[in-house]
Scaffold this motif. Structure first.
Motif, PDB file in Angstrom:
ATOM      1  N   CYS A 229       0.836  -1.197   0.000  1.00 17.20           N
ATOM      2  CA  CYS A 229       0.000   0.000   0.000  1.00 17.20           C
ATOM      3  C   CYS A 229       0.880   1.260   0.000  1.00 17.20           C
ATOM      4  N   GLU A 230       0.565   2.189  -0.882  1.00 18.96           N
ATOM      5  CA  GLU A 230       1.375   3.407  -0.986  1.00 18.96           C
ATOM      6  C   GLU A 230       1.075   4.397   0.131  1.00 18.96           C
ATOM      7  N   VAL A 231       0.002   4.137   0.880  1.00 13.94           N
ATOM      8  CA  VAL A 231      -0.356   5.037   1.968  1.00 13.94           C
ATOM      9  C   VAL A 231       0.165   4.513   3.311  1.00 13.94           C
ATOM     10  N   CYS A 232      -0.220   3.255   3.665  1.00  5.63           N
ATOM     11  CA  CYS A 232       0.165   2.732   4.980  1.00  5.63           C
ATOM     12  C   CYS A 232       1.359   1.788   4.905  1.00  5.63           C
ATOM     13  N   LYS A 233       1.807   1.487   3.693  1.00  3.15           N
ATOM     14  CA  LYS A 233       2.967   0.618   3.454  1.00  3.15           C
ATOM     15  C   LYS A 233       2.729  -0.857   3.839  1.00  3.15           C
ATOM     16  N   ALA A 234       1.502  -1.213   4.140  1.00  2.00           N
ATOM     17  CA  ALA A 234       1.199  -2.604   4.486  1.00  2.00           C
ATOM     18  C   ALA A 234       1.340  -3.470   3.236  1.00  2.00           C
ATOM     19  N   LYS A 235       1.940  -4.644   3.415  1.00  2.90           N
ATOM     20  CA  LYS A 235       2.091  -5.562   2.295  1.00  2.90           C
ATOM     21  C   LYS A 235       0.928  -6.548   2.291  1.00  2.90           C
ATOM     22  N   SER A 236       0.520  -6.897   1.105  1.00  3.27           N
ATOM     23  CA  SER A 236      -0.580  -7.857   1.009  1.00  3.27           C
ATOM     24  C   SER A 236      -0.437  -8.685  -0.262  1.00  3.27           C
ATOM     25  N   THR A 237      -1.156  -9.770  -0.300  1.00  2.63           N
ATOM     26  CA  THR A 237      -1.158 -10.607  -1.501  1.00  2.63           C
ATOM     27  C   THR A 237      -2.472 -10.388  -2.235  1.00  2.63           C
ATOM     28  N   TRP A 238      -2.378  -9.999  -3.473  1.00  8.84           N
ATOM     29  CA  TRP A 238      -3.566  -9.785  -4.307  1.00  8.84           C
ATOM     30  C   TRP A 238      -3.803 -11.034  -5.145  1.00  8.84           C
ATOM     31  N   LYS A 239      -5.041 -11.439  -5.237  1.00 15.71           N
ATOM     32  CA  LYS A 239      -5.368 -12.589  -6.086  1.00 15.71           C
ATOM     33  C   LYS A 239      -6.399 -12.195  -7.126  1.00 15.71           C
ATOM     34  N   LYS A 240      -6.141 -12.648  -8.324  1.00 12.62           N
ATOM     35  CA  LYS A 240      -7.086 -12.403  -9.417  1.00 12.62           C
ATOM     36  C   LYS A 240      -8.383 -13.131  -9.080  1.00 12.62           C
ATOM     37  N   ALA A 241      -9.499 -12.482  -9.364  1.00 13.91           N
ATOM     38  CA  ALA A 241     -10.800 -13.094  -9.083  1.00 13.91           C
ATOM     39  C   ALA A 241     -10.931 -14.422  -9.822  1.00 13.91           C
ATOM     40  N   ALA A 242     -11.469 -15.404  -9.136  1.00 13.26           N
ATOM     41  CA  ALA A 242     -11.642 -16.725  -9.739  1.00 13.26           C
ATOM     42  C   ALA A 242     -12.563 -16.633 -10.947  1.00 13.26           C
ATOM     43  N   PRO A 243     -12.348 -17.475 -11.939  1.00 14.58           N
ATOM     44  CA  PRO A 243     -13.239 -17.468 -13.108  1.00 14.58           C
ATOM     45  C   PRO A 243     -14.694 -17.638 -12.675  1.00 14.58           C
ATOM     46  N   LYS A 244     -15.565 -16.938 -13.365  1.00 14.52           N
ATOM     47  CA  LYS A 244     -16.983 -16.929 -12.979  1.00 14.52           C
ATOM     48  C   LYS A 244     -17.605 -18.312 -12.872  1.00 14.52           C
ATOM     49  N   LYS A 245     -17.182 -19.214 -13.770  1.00 15.02           N
ATOM     50  CA  LYS A 245     -17.859 -20.518 -13.819  1.00 15.02           C
ATOM     51  C   LYS A 245     -17.675 -21.304 -12.514  1.00 15.02           C
ATOM     52  N   ALA A 246     -16.538 -21.056 -11.829  1.00 15.49           N
ATOM     53  CA  ALA A 246     -16.288 -21.771 -10.584  1.00 15.49           C
ATOM     54  C   ALA A 246     -17.338 -21.426  -9.535  1.00 15.49           C
ATOM     55  N   THR A 247     -17.696 -20.127  -9.460  1.00 12.65           N
ATOM     56  CA  THR A 247     -18.662 -19.710  -8.450  1.00 12.65           C
ATOM     57  C   THR A 247     -20.099 -19.869  -8.942  1.00 12.65           C
ATOM     58  N   ALA A 248     -20.278 -19.895 -10.267  1.00 11.72           N
ATOM     59  CA  ALA A 248     -21.628 -19.930 -10.820  1.00 11.72           C
ATOM     60  C   ALA A 248     -22.160 -21.354 -11.012  1.00 11.72           C
ATOM     61  N   SER A 249     -21.297 -22.352 -10.793  1.00 10.55           N
ATOM     62  CA  SER A 249     -21.717 -23.731 -11.069  1.00 10.55           C
ATOM     63  C   SER A 249     -22.919 -24.148 -10.218  1.00 10.55           C
ATOM     64  N   GLY A 250     -22.945 -23.672  -8.984  1.00 13.88           N
ATOM     65  CA  GLY A 250     -24.068 -24.043  -8.112  1.00 13.88           C
ATOM     66  C   GLY A 250     -25.396 -23.542  -8.655  1.00 13.88           C
ATOM     67  N   PRO A 251     -25.542 -22.192  -8.718  1.00 12.69           N
ATOM     68  CA  PRO A 251     -26.800 -21.627  -9.220  1.00 12.69           C
ATOM     69  C   PRO A 251     -27.155 -22.111 -10.628  1.00 12.69           C
TER      70      PRO A 251
END
Ligand code: ZN
Length: 149
Positions: free
Chosen positions: A43-65
């Motif tokens: 973060c450029e403001v608080c300098k906290a480090k984090s791991t960003w993950k690309k959103a999972a493909p839609k089909k993975a979450t949409a399979s249920g509905p």
């Protein structure tokens, strides 16, 4: 929200993403790309480090509905099919004693006529319009032309 971001961060460039510590979206410095779908951000403001993950493909979450929707669709189709069979049988019963007429597009038919079609077999006319008839056959309802002179 960063979860909707589809673009990947680029090392050395700023990347706009959610910072947990700031509890808001912040510009982050991209430190590294450990995998094809994640990035180490700072973060450029608080300098906290984090791991960003690309959103999972839609089909993975949409399979249920979607599975449920397909099931509901199949159920609806089955219900329609049962309703159709019941309608066909009711018409067959009520028009049992009426004479059957051979289908021809040149003839003007009337509602509740027992129709013999060379291809589709026996059907029952449930609705009539000036130029077409709605015929309930054993397998499905078909719109046929009639009254063509
Ligand atoms: Zn921050």
């Amino acid at each position: 929200m960063s979860a909707e971001t589809v673009e990947m961060p680029v090392v050395g460039k700023s990347f706009y993403a959610f910072c947990k510590k700031c509890d808001t979206d912040r510009y982050h410095t991209v430190l590294a790309l450990p995998t094809d779908t994640s990035a180490k951000l700072q973060c450029e403001v608080c300098k906290a480090k984090s791991t960003w993950k690309k959103a999972a493909p839609k089909k993975a979450t949409a399979s249920g509905p979607r599975g449920a929707a397909a099931k509901a669709k199949a159920n609806a189709a089955a219900a329609r099919s049962a309703a159709h069979t019941a309608e066909f049988e009711n018409l067959a019963k009520s028009l049992e004693s009426t004479p059957e007429k051979a289908y021809s597009m040149k003839v003007a038919f009337e509602k509740d006529t027992k129709l013999k079609h060379p291809t589709f077999g026996l059907g029952y006319i449930r609705a009539v319009q000036p130029d077409k008839i709605e015929v309930v056959f054993q397998d499905e309802v078909r719109n046929l032309v009639h009254n063509r002179r």
